[in-house]
Design a protein around this motif. Structure first.
Motif, short mmCIF file in Angstrom:
data_model
loop_
_atom_site.label_atom_id
_atom_site.label_comp_id
_atom_site.label_asym_id
_atom_site.label_seq_id
_atom_site.Cartn_x
_atom_site.Cartn_y
_atom_site.Cartn_z
N PHE A 115 83.12 45.18 59.91
CA PHE A 115 82.35 43.86 59.32
C PHE A 115 80.93 44.16 59.35
CE2 PHE A 115 80.02 40.16 59.16
CZ PHE A 115 80.39 39.52 57.81
N GLU A 157 103.72 44.09 63.11
CA GLU A 157 102.40 43.04 62.64
C GLU A 157 101.62 42.90 63.97
OE1 GLU A 157 102.64 40.09 60.26
OE2 GLU A 157 104.18 40.59 58.94
N GLY A 169 90.15 35.53 59.22
CA GLY A 169 90.30 36.84 58.38
C GLY A 169 91.67 37.59 58.82
N LEU A 170 92.20 37.44 59.80
CA LEU A 170 93.24 37.81 60.26
C LEU A 170 94.55 37.26 59.44
CD1 LEU A 170 95.17 39.75 61.99
CD2 LEU A 170 94.78 38.42 63.86
N ASN A 184 78.58 35.96 61.43
CA ASN A 184 79.68 36.29 62.18
C ASN A 184 80.63 36.93 61.27
OD1 ASN A 184 78.64 35.15 64.56
ND2 ASN A 184 79.25 33.11 64.09
N SER A 185 81.52 37.72 61.96
CA SER A 185 82.66 38.46 61.17
C SER A 185 83.64 37.08 60.92
CB SER A 185 83.16 39.47 61.92
OG SER A 185 83.59 39.12 62.96
N PRO A 186 84.75 37.43 59.87
CA PRO A 186 85.71 36.24 59.66
C PRO A 186 86.67 35.95 60.78
CG PRO A 186 85.61 37.88 57.82
CD PRO A 186 84.72 38.74 58.96
N GLY A 187 86.70 36.98 61.94
CA GLY A 187 87.57 36.68 62.89
C GLY A 187 88.83 36.21 62.56
N GLU A 188 89.59 35.37 63.49
CA GLU A 188 90.83 34.82 63.31
C GLU A 188 91.22 34.39 61.81
OE1 GLU A 188 93.46 35.26 65.63
OE2 GLU A 188 91.92 36.42 66.36
N GLU A 243 87.82 44.70 63.87
CA GLU A 243 87.21 44.04 62.95
C GLU A 243 85.63 43.75 63.02
OE1 GLU A 243 86.19 39.28 62.07
OE2 GLU A 243 86.40 40.42 63.77
N TYR A 301 93.27 44.74 64.57
CA TYR A 301 92.44 43.81 63.56
C TYR A 301 91.38 43.42 64.43
CZ TYR A 301 90.48 40.30 60.74
OH TYR A 301 89.53 39.67 59.53
N SER A 331 83.16 40.21 53.86
CA SER A 331 84.47 39.44 54.38
C SER A 331 85.50 40.03 53.63
CB SER A 331 84.30 38.21 54.40
OG SER A 331 83.45 37.74 55.23
N ASN A 380 88.61 42.60 54.45
CA ASN A 380 90.15 42.33 54.25
C ASN A 380 90.81 43.59 53.43
OD1 ASN A 380 92.41 40.33 54.18
ND2 ASN A 380 92.31 40.69 51.76
N ARG A 417 94.27 35.53 56.99
CA ARG A 417 94.29 35.80 55.35
C ARG A 417 95.04 37.05 55.25
NH1 ARG A 417 88.70 37.36 52.09
NH2 ARG A 417 89.99 38.30 50.04
N LEU A 418 94.51 38.11 56.06
CA LEU A 418 95.18 39.59 55.99
C LEU A 418 96.80 39.16 56.10
CD1 LEU A 418 95.12 42.64 55.83
CD2 LEU A 418 94.94 42.56 58.45
N LYS A 419 97.38 38.50 57.13
CA LYS A 419 98.73 38.44 57.14
C LYS A 419 99.31 37.56 55.90
CE LYS A 419 99.80 37.89 61.81
NZ LYS A 419 99.94 37.33 63.16
#
Lengths: 210, 173
Positions: free
Chosen positions: B21, B6, A69-70, A63-67, B17, B13, B35, B39, A72-74
């Protein structure tokens, strides 16, 4: 050695994967279709490529990092904005002026608290606190600020703190800053602790008085 | 997003994403590294959105950033080693398509053989067969001529056929 299964055209062979994924332009597609009519080799290739494409499409990745990951980015976007603002302020001398003004006062206040705490404990117990009194030492205020290298391990950080005679009072803040206190203010000065922290510059990326 | 909105970044995203990925994961063969690189890519998108001129599609632009960030990560993993951009494949006797078709029907065998490909070959296979992109767009993403994309795919297919035929010979499919 080529198998005898029909005409081969190297240029058209190169286009077969994109015939299979349906992205050739009309002229190229027509050329490939004509090639397929007269070449068993090309038909076998297309059949294999279709099979490979189907398997690649069905491959299950983690699975991708999803929410998460978002989020973390923010956080990083926010930190970057704060750092840029900090840099801009330093360029204009704003922060430097304020810091220059407040830092001695803050240090003096911290020292006053440390001294006062020591006096009060001494009054209550009739004893002057010693380095062995862990309970008292843990209540000492934060007197230093540090940031650690992103790749520093827990063991790295522990060793650096032990060598400096410091422990973490609180943190990290949103900018990754930890506030440190002296484990035993009677045994180590802030300057000694800072010197020890700064000597480990692969682990400690910034160290200064609180 | 170019104006620092934002909520636009959130939308972008969530839209890209998963694709980004999977592309990075196919290149790095490591989901934790993938991952991290995802980012880095999204952060770069945020910082450089105002410079996007629309000469390519958005997906080409973001996958191109992902390609370069993944290559950087591979270089950092193996300092001093060059990244194999267009590896030579030994032009020995290759099995024909009909012989390897049955092995290609086994998902596990195909995945194993795809994992054995070089990073450059895996990228082209992923972009052509997972993303279904035309060769011109793949060339833009990986930054090489269209002819190179076609030959990489050709060599990747030969390597896959050879790998699948080998598994078949060993009785694993």
């Amino acid at each position: 050695m080529m198998a005898d299964n029909g005409k081969r055209d190297e240029n058209l062979d190169l286009l077969l994967p994109w015939y299979v994924n349906g992205t050739l332009e009309a002229g190229e597609r027509q050329a490939v279709e004509a090639y397929l009519e007269e070449s068993a080799h090309a038909r076998d290739e297309v059949e294999l490529l279709r099979q490979l494409r189907q398997q690649v499409k069905e491959q299950a990745f983690e699975n991708s990092p999803g929410e998460l990951g978002l989020q973390r980015l923010k956080r990083e976007i926010k930190q970057d904005a704060e750092q840029q603002k900090g840099s801009a302020d330093r360029m204009t001398g704003k922060v430097l002026t304020v810091a220059s003004f407040w830092r001695p006062l803050a240090v003096a206040a911290c020292l006053a608290i440390v001294v006062q705490a020591g006096v009060m404990v001494g009054m209550n117990t009739g004893m002057i606190p010693t380095g062995g009194d862990v309970t008292i030492a843990r209540k000492a205020p934060a007197v230093m600020q540090v940031t650690f290298a992103p790749d520093a391990t827990e063991q790295d950080i522990r060793e650096v703190l032990q060598s400096a005679g410091a422990s973490i009072a609180d943190g990290p803040t949103a900018l990754g800053i930890y506030n440190l206190r002296l484990v035993d203010p009677n045994a180590t000065t802030v300057e000694e602790a800072l010197a020890a922290l700064r000597a480990n510059d692969t682990v400690v990326t910034f160290a200064d008085r609180y | 997003m170019a104006n620092g909105d934002e909520s636009a970044m959130d939308e972008f995203y969530r839209l890209y994403e998963g694709r980004v990925f999977r592309f990075i994961r196919s290149k790095l063969n490591d989901s934790f590294d993938a991952s991290d690189v995802l980012n880095e890519v999204m952060f770069e998108v945020w910082r450089s959105a105002s410079r996007f001129e629309g000469r390519s599609s958005v997906s080409t632009w973001v996958l191109g950033i992902a390609h370069h960030k993944a290559i950087d990560r591979i270089r950092r993993r193996k300092p001093g080693e060059s990244v194999e951009l267009d590896p030579e494949i030994a032009e020995d006797e290759s099995p024909n398509a009909a012989e390897t078709l049955s092995a290609a029907q086994d998902a596990e065998q195909v995945r194993h053989c795809v994992d054995q490909l070089s990073e450059a070959h895996r990228s082209v296979v992923h972009l052509a067969f997972f993303e279904d992109l035309p060769y011109g767009q793949i060339a833009d993403i990986v930054g090489c001529p269209e002819g190179t994309v076609k030959t990489r795919m050709f060599h990747a297919k030969k390597a896959l056929m050879k790998c699948l035929a080998g598994l078949k010979e060993m009785g694993l499919s």
